[in-house]
Scaffold this motif. Structure first.
Motif, mmCIF file in Angstrom:
data_model
loop_
_atom_site.group_PDB
_atom_site.id
_atom_site.type_symbol
_atom_site.label_atom_id
_atom_site.label_comp_id
_atom_site.label_asym_id
_atom_site.label_seq_id
_atom_site.Cartn_x
_atom_site.Cartn_y
_atom_site.Cartn_z
ATOM 1 N N UNK A 115 0.834 -1.202 0.000
ATOM 2 C CA UNK A 115 0.000 0.000 0.000
ATOM 3 C C UNK A 115 0.870 1.254 0.000
ATOM 4 N N UNK A 116 1.922 1.284 0.798
ATOM 5 C CA UNK A 116 2.795 2.468 0.853
ATOM 6 C C UNK A 116 3.432 2.748 -0.502
ATOM 7 N N UNK A 117 3.899 1.713 -1.173
ATOM 8 C CA UNK A 117 4.493 1.910 -2.498
ATOM 9 C C UNK A 117 3.452 2.348 -3.516
ATOM 10 N N UNK A 118 2.244 1.821 -3.406
ATOM 11 C CA UNK A 118 1.184 2.213 -4.332
ATOM 12 C C UNK A 118 0.805 3.673 -4.140
ATOM 13 N N UNK A 119 0.816 4.141 -2.892
ATOM 14 C CA UNK A 119 0.522 5.556 -2.635
ATOM 15 C C UNK A 119 1.568 6.443 -3.297
ATOM 16 N N UNK A 120 2.860 6.124 -3.084
ATOM 17 C CA UNK A 120 3.912 6.924 -3.708
ATOM 18 C C UNK A 120 3.802 6.869 -5.224
ATOM 19 N N UNK A 121 3.460 5.720 -5.767
ATOM 20 C CA UNK A 121 3.376 5.559 -7.217
ATOM 21 C C UNK A 121 2.277 6.456 -7.790
#
Length: 945
Positions: free
Chosen positions: A407-413
């Protein structure tokens, strides 16, 4: 006359609220009822955006608003609302009395509270306190949902749903009558309060429903010509029967009531002609389905008898599966003929999602679902042939930490790819905060310090302060073992420095306490359990003939070690027939040893006799406040609020004195259970809500606030929605016989408006679904961490996937499967494919964790080494290798230190303009003037660059 405002978008309901607030004098205070603090903050910000300022707003609970409205008919009565803690304490007293009787009616209660197996006294106290708390909750629920059916029968001295004289309802009715009956404790207290002439004032005590019954018997004192003040009820998902009656029959006479409710669909509005052309077009397109919705504004006798609303099997599948609480609430509100209804529905139109081919945009799946729910589209028999997109995603991860990392990586993406998306427009909602909070804190910090705001956390340094308070107050129930005391002494919130007292009453901090040295001394002096020999015998250690293993013998040896030296021949000193070995205490540690003995002896003296004492709630509150203030300190300045919350909780113990007869004294066991209960209800907040980063919360505080991107974590089977469990104490679950039978059913299982925890969770998800604007991501743990068996997602996800596959998507819905390890090469294809450096959004797994990238690079290097230099024989390990031997792939893996290249910048990023320091300074000085100057393209002198 009350007015009900409906909309499928919460933002649309701000408009009528702002319009109503504009009608008042700006110096008058407006009352707004909200279910939680999060919605309060959101309303304030939205009103400020629309009106320019949000001032003189008072946010209150619905119960407080009803109480204030009823006060006008009770102006001559001095009363206060009965708190749950007071009811619970009174129930404790009654339950203890019933335990002494031989009446067979109380046999089940005695069997639970005093089982045949021996339990510790504090465990028995915990049981009776829990039972009293559960009954308190049920009695208050009966007041709101079964007042006429159940409690009126109890007032007449008869059962309502269970005619068994030894059944559950029989003993619950007696307990309730002992408190609220004509001769109960509460009426006796109220009578004494009215007749009292003593200086110590005691108000009357009433529940909200009791006040309502009193006001029903009195004529309304409101002048018809008086200009009524407005009361705004915003964002409450559903109202009980009592709250609906109170708003309609009492508050409507003294307040101008406006209710703003989120309604997922345009239900019950077929005869309204003012909804606009979009609504009329939709109604014409649904003309063939009008018949089954045409008569839903009134409840049939059959629906009331069965406690169920009849639904068509071809109705919208999502409303059918998840919408019962809201649907019943809307239907019940529509029964009040005195209410006016104003629709504010928004037909946004189906958004599109850009794919690689920008010339052929694809419909947005999430918005299509929202449109179908809005217009109550029946179950689709033919698929819309949509392409799956990022508006609705399901992530399958190996464990909770991998969920948070994904989820954290998807937010940054998405933040990097979408210039219109900001961090404070993203929300991470978890079902189990205890399980996910630490993972979120650690992962968000490790992935480029992803900023976030925690709404209802349960730990942190404030949690350590609560642990220290519980350890301190619970010390008297332990054996005072070395572990018991040092679990408190080593807590960071325990008194860190020794404070020397002054004759003036002031104190100044001295040197820091050497807790680790204390632990060494306790180990060397063989301290294991007990304060002294007497306490060891009380704990059952009768085999110890000498004073050993307890704290007093250790302190004697420390004192002797500072004063004398044992003879070399014997090694010990005989005092009063006791052989003591002086401690080997260097002179420089004498002062620290004195602090050690003083603080531990002080702790023991202040806590060991607590179970023997009995005091009033007010006296206990004062003593415990002094105890906490003496031994505990906030770890940081930010923890000061949590420290003050401890004081508020101990001072709240005085509420137990209300309605007590003969100035009853309380044991410490009762006080300790009360304190723990108060502490469990406390939550932790960190950051600035809606202004600082991603919002992290559980479901309850976030309903139904809209966000552009919402991530729901922990959506596993059996976890969410909460499984239904029949409560054997809850009389609302007892089937009511129907005579004669209705529609072939002989029993009514529920009443309209009843909401179970399972239905509550389902409806919360439906609210989240219609309140999400761009991206809705559902994640769950797909593997058992012990057996590696595959785990199923929540029934909500399964329902969603089935409906998408049958009526919306061209192909089968594909879940996003994340690898077990964060350094999997599937996250970093640039390490394996040197030809391609630009990756598209489709079928990509974003990973912005720098540590994972470094691990993946090392892993890939190992693979390339194994390929180019395979191991042979026993000496197949790595050997010194000349750089000329390395292939280009290996060299690239060793030297490359960047992530993959993100898609090209959008037009809004490439067209960014340079802003001078002068213009920036002027904007900060006067944002309005500077913005107007910029829009009008007025020339300004810009001396600085």
């Amino acid at each position: 006359m009350p007015r009900l405002h409906y909309s499928n978008h919460l933002e649309s309901l701000i408009v009528p609220l702002a319009q109503e607030l504009d009608k008042r004098d700006p110096f008058d205070t407006a009352d707004i009822v909200v279910p939680n603090f999060s919605l309060e903050k959101w309303i304030s910000l939205k009103l400020a955006q629309i009106c320019g300022i949000a001032a003189n707003l008072r946010f209150i609970t619905l119960e407080k608003a009803i109480n204030e409205g009823l006060q006008q008919n009770l102006s001559g009565r001095h009363y206060t609302l009965l708190k749950p803690e007071t009811i619970q304490c009174l129930l404790l007293e009654v339950l203890r009395e019933k335990l002494e009787t031989s009446d067979p009616l109380w046999l089940p209660v005695r069997g639970y509270l005093t089982p045949q197996t021996k339990i510790r006294p504090e465990a028995a106290e915990h049981r009776i306190y829990q039972l009293a708390g559960r009954l308190t909750h049920l009695f208050l629920e009966y007041e709101f949902s079964r007042n006429e059916e159940l409690l009126n029968s109890w007032l007449d001295g008869r059962n309502a749903v269970d005619q068994d004289p030894l059944g559950t309802e029989s003993w619950q009715r007696i307990l309730w009558t002992e408190l609220f009956g004509a001769d109960g404790k509460i009426p006796r207290h109220n009578q004494n309060a009215r007749q009292s002439v003593s200086e110590e004032f005691q108000p009357e005590l009433f529940t909200l429903t009791q006040l309502y019954r009193i006001c029903q018997d009195k004529p309304n004192q409101q002048n018809a010509t008086f200009n009524k003040e407005s009361l705004h009820v915003f964002g409450v998902s559903y109202l009980s029967r009592f709250h609906q009656k109170a708003l309609t029959e009492q508050l409507a006479h003294v307040r101008d009531i406006h209710v703003y409710a989120l309604n997922p669909c345009m239900e019950f509005w077929e005869d309204i002609q003012s909804l606009g052309e979009s609504k009329a077009a939709v109604l014409r397109s649904l003309e063939t389905d009008r018949n089954r919705f045409s008569n839903q504004k009134s409840l049939s006798e059959t629906e009331i008898a069965l406690g169920e609303l009849f639904q068509d099997e071809n109705d919208n599948p999502f409303l059918q599966a998840w919408g019962r609480p809201g649907r019943e609430n809307m239907r019940l509100l529509n029964q009040w003929s005195d209410w006016n209804f104003t629709p504010w529905f928004v037909e946004k139109g189906v958004s599109t999602t850009l794919t690689e081919d920008a010339a052929n945009p694809q419909p947005n799946v999430l918005n299509q679902l929202q449109e179908d729910i809005l217009f109550r589209e029946p179950r689709r028999l033919k698929s819309l042939e949509l392409e799956q997109d990022e508006s609705l995603m399901v992530l399958a991860c190996a464990n909770p930490r991998r969920e948070v990392e994904a989820v954290a990586s998807l937010i940054w993406d998405w933040i990097r790819r979408d210039p219109d998306l900001r961090l404070n427009e993203c929300a991470v909602i978890v079902h189990d905060m205890k399980l996910y909070q630490h993972q979120i804190e650690q992962v968000f910090e490790s992935i480029y310090n992803l900023p976030y705001h925690l709404i209802d956390g349960i730990s942190g340094s404030a949690g350590r302060l609560e642990d220290a308070a519980n350890s301190l107050l619970g010390l008297c129930f332990t054996e005072y073992s070395r572990h018991d005391l040092f679990s408190l002494l080593k807590n960071p919130c325990f008194l860190g420095k020794f404070e020397d007292g002054m004759p003036t009453g002031k104190s100044f901090p001295g040197e820091a306490l050497q807790i680790e040295k204390w632990l060494e001394w306790a180990d060397e002096l063989n301290v294991f359990y007990g304060i002294d020999n007497e306490s060891q015998e009380a704990q059952g250690y009768l085999h110890l003939e000498q004073d050993i293993y307890h704290w007093e013998q250790a302190f004697r040896r420390l004192t002797l070690g500072e004063m004398v030296t044992a003879p070399v021949e014997t090694g010990f000193i005989s005092i009063s027939n006791q052989q003591l070995v002086p401690a080997d205490l260097p002179e420089e540690w004498g002062e620290e040893a004195a602090r050690f003995m003083l603080i531990v002896r002080s702790l023991i003296a202040d806590t060991r006799d607590l179970p023997k004492w009995k005091m009033s709630g007010k006296e206990w509150g004062r003593y415990l406040r002094i105890l906490l203030k003496t031994y505990l300190k906030p770890l940081e300045q930010a923890d000061e609020e949590a420290f003050q919350n401890l004081f508020r909780n101990v001072l709240a113990i005085r509420d137990l004195d209300l309605a007590q007869e003969d100035a009853r004294k309380f044991s410490f066991s009762t006080i300790y259970e009360f304190f723990k209960q108060k502490q469990q209800s406390a939550t932790l907040q960190r950051g600035h809500y809606l202004a600082e980063g991603v919002t992290v919360s559980s479901f309850q505080p976030m309903r139904p606030i809209p966000f552009k991107a919402v991530f729901l974590l922990g959506m596993g089977e059996g976890l969410f929605p909460t499984p239904y469990q029949r409560d054997t104490l809850d009389l609302r679950h007892i089937p009511v016989p129907l005579s004669p039978a209705v529609e072939g059913q002989n029993f009514r299982e529920r009443r309209l408006g009843d909401v179970s925890v399972t239905e509550r969770d389902r409806y919360m998800f439906l609210e989240t679904l219609v309140s999400t604007r761009k991206h809705l991501v559902l994640s769950y743990v797909s593997r058992n961490d012990r057996t590696d068996d595959e785990l199923n997602p929540s029934s909500i996800i399964q329902t969603l996937v089935d409906e998408l596959g049958s009526g919306y998507l061209k192909a089968r819905f594909e879940k996003t499967l994340h690898p077990l390890k964060p350094y999997s090469l599937s996250y970093f294809p640039e390490l394996t494919d040197s030809e391609s450096k630009i990756f598209t959004a489709k079928n990509r797994l974003p990973n912005y964790d720098p540590a994972a990238f470094r691990q993946a690079r090392v892993f890939r290097t190992r693979q390339l080494f194994d390929q180019q230099f395979p191991r042979t024989g026993r000496s197949g390990g790595f050997q010194r290798i000349s750089p000329e031997w390395l292939s280009p792939e290996v060299k690239q893996s060793l030297t490359e230190n960047t992530f993959r290249t993100i898609a090209p910048e959008s037009a809004s990023e490439t067209n960014l303009r340079t802003v001078s320091f002068t213009r920036l300074r002027k904007f900060l000085e006067s944002p309005l003037q500077s913005t107007a100057s910029h829009l009008l393209r007025l020339d300004e002198d810009e001396e600085e660059r």
